[in-house]
Design an enzyme around this catalytic site. Sequence first.
Site, PDB file in Angstrom:
ATOM      1  N   ASP A 264     -41.156  -3.954 -11.764  1.00 22.11           N
ATOM      2  CA  ASP A 264     -40.578  -2.605 -11.771  1.00 22.11           C
ATOM      3  C   ASP A 264     -41.575  -1.578 -11.269  1.00 22.11           C
ATOM      4  OD1 ASP A 264     -38.830  -4.149 -13.754  1.00 22.11           O
ATOM      5  OD2 ASP A 264     -37.719  -2.334 -13.238  1.00 22.11           O
TER       6      ASP A 264
ATOM      7  N   ARG B  53     -28.843  -2.235 -12.693  1.00 23.78           N
ATOM      8  CA  ARG B  53     -30.224  -2.350 -13.164  1.00 23.78           C
ATOM      9  C   ARG B  53     -30.995  -3.171 -12.144  1.00 23.78           C
ATOM     10  NH1 ARG B  53     -29.990  -7.122 -12.609  1.00 23.78           N
ATOM     11  NH2 ARG B  53     -32.080  -7.170 -13.480  1.00 23.78           N
ATOM     12  N   GLY B  54     -32.323  -3.285 -12.365  1.00 24.94           N
ATOM     13  CA  GLY B  54     -33.166  -3.916 -11.352  1.00 24.94           C
ATOM     14  C   GLY B  54     -33.749  -2.807 -10.484  1.00 24.94           C
TER      15      GLY B  54
HETATM   16  O1  MRU Z   1     -34.130  -3.729 -17.391  1.00 25.21           O
HETATM   17  P1  MRU Z   1     -33.810  -4.270 -16.032  1.00 25.21           P
HETATM   18  O2  MRU Z   1     -32.763  -5.312 -16.037  1.00 25.21           O
HETATM   19  O3  MRU Z   1     -33.551  -3.164 -15.040  1.00 25.21           O
HETATM   20  O4  MRU Z   1     -35.166  -4.969 -15.572  1.00 25.21           O
HETATM   21  C1  MRU Z   1     -35.215  -5.586 -14.322  1.00 25.21           C
HETATM   22  C2  MRU Z   1     -36.499  -6.282 -14.091  1.00 25.21           C
HETATM   23  O5  MRU Z   1     -37.393  -6.265 -14.899  1.00 25.21           O
HETATM   24  C3  MRU Z   1     -36.674  -6.950 -12.773  1.00 25.21           C
HETATM   25  O6  MRU Z   1     -37.522  -8.049 -12.882  1.00 25.21           O
HETATM   26  C4  MRU Z   1     -37.291  -5.952 -11.769  1.00 25.21           C
HETATM   27  O7  MRU Z   1     -36.552  -4.777 -11.717  1.00 25.21           O
HETATM   28  C5  MRU Z   1     -37.397  -6.513 -10.430  1.00 25.21           C
HETATM   29  S1  MRU Z   1     -35.809  -6.912  -9.812  1.00 25.21           S
HETATM   30  C6  MRU Z   1     -35.736  -6.981  -8.222  1.00 25.21           C
END
Ligand code: MRU
Length: 352
Positions: free
Chosen positions: A237, A46-47
């Site tokens: 995101d 994720r991220g």
């Molecule tokens: O649901 P996730 O864990 O994928 O969400 C991740 C985030 O909201 C992060 O802040 C975003 O992807 C930036 S990470 C480099």
Amino acid sequence: MRTVSWDPSGPAVRMIDQRLLPAEFKTIFLKTPFEVAQAIQDMVVRGAPAIGASAAFGLALAAVRTRTLDVESLWQELETAASTLRAARPTAVNLNWALDRLLRATHSFKGKGVEAIQECLVAEAQRLADEDVQINRRMAEHGAALIEDGATVIHHCNTGALATVDFGTALGVIRMAHEQGKRVHVLVDETRPRLQGARLTAWELDQYGIPHEIICDGAAGHFLRSGNVDAAFVGADRVAANGDVANKIGTYMLALAANDNEVPLYSVVPTSTIDLELTSGDQIPIEERDPGEVLGLEREGQPIAPQGSKARNPAFDITPHRLVTAFVTETGVLRPPYKANLKRAVQEAQGK
Ligand code: MRU
């Protein structure tokens, strides 16, 4: 070890299974683009930048695992794989960005046969992953200048090495300030419901030796009001053309509390996360996940609400651009007016 990488001996996509951290460090090997899409959906990985790189390797898998010798059939298989990968999670634009980049790269190879397309896709996915690490380091250098020696910062979700191919975005900035010898203390939002802060950010900070304390998301306002917090750092995101930020649920409330207490809030984003096609955050699709994530504790499956309770589980929210003090991208620190400056940063990154 990189969060996601290509294993030529498989061939396979290797990734750290983030669902198991911090209890267990395990890597898994995925053999089809459909397994990669499932892993993205289940948040094995994720991220936003890590999702983008995983999708890129997933598409490369579709090419190298094909049985067809016909370019047109391969092309159809790639389109099917790309649409499955695109559907895995809707908010992080890096997913579409990575797939579009790979598909674009193959265009000039179409006349050269299946093998040429396979080699092109593997090489392009690898390049994208390598660039992610370089870009993160550049952002970290620009952003570290915003952190003074002795600072206390609040961080939301996980934006570290685990959220990218390596090094991280917002957490990368904090890590760079620490590597430069600055004393930094981090208040880690636990980040309900998936606890990316408590499970992943705290785990990473521990590895880097950066002092930190985990706080409940609802405690952020209390600490911001105390006058002892110098800055808030988040990732994104997707950033719309006007600077509205889609990020992990809770970012908007954090930004409101930071703003009310005149604490700067910085969003650290590679230009691949900026979506100039969307004029405002209202157009960003917000993923709504299984209510079970809110009603029970992850992994243990332990209920924390009466049986039969209903829940809502938006995974992201929109922070209006007026609450963002500055963006940090690989091109530098951007301040308002965002419409012009984000566009300029994207063009500069693309060498235009
Ligand atoms: O649901 P996730 O864990 O994928 O969400 C991740 C985030 O909201 C992060 O802040 C975003 O992807 C930036 S990470 C480099």
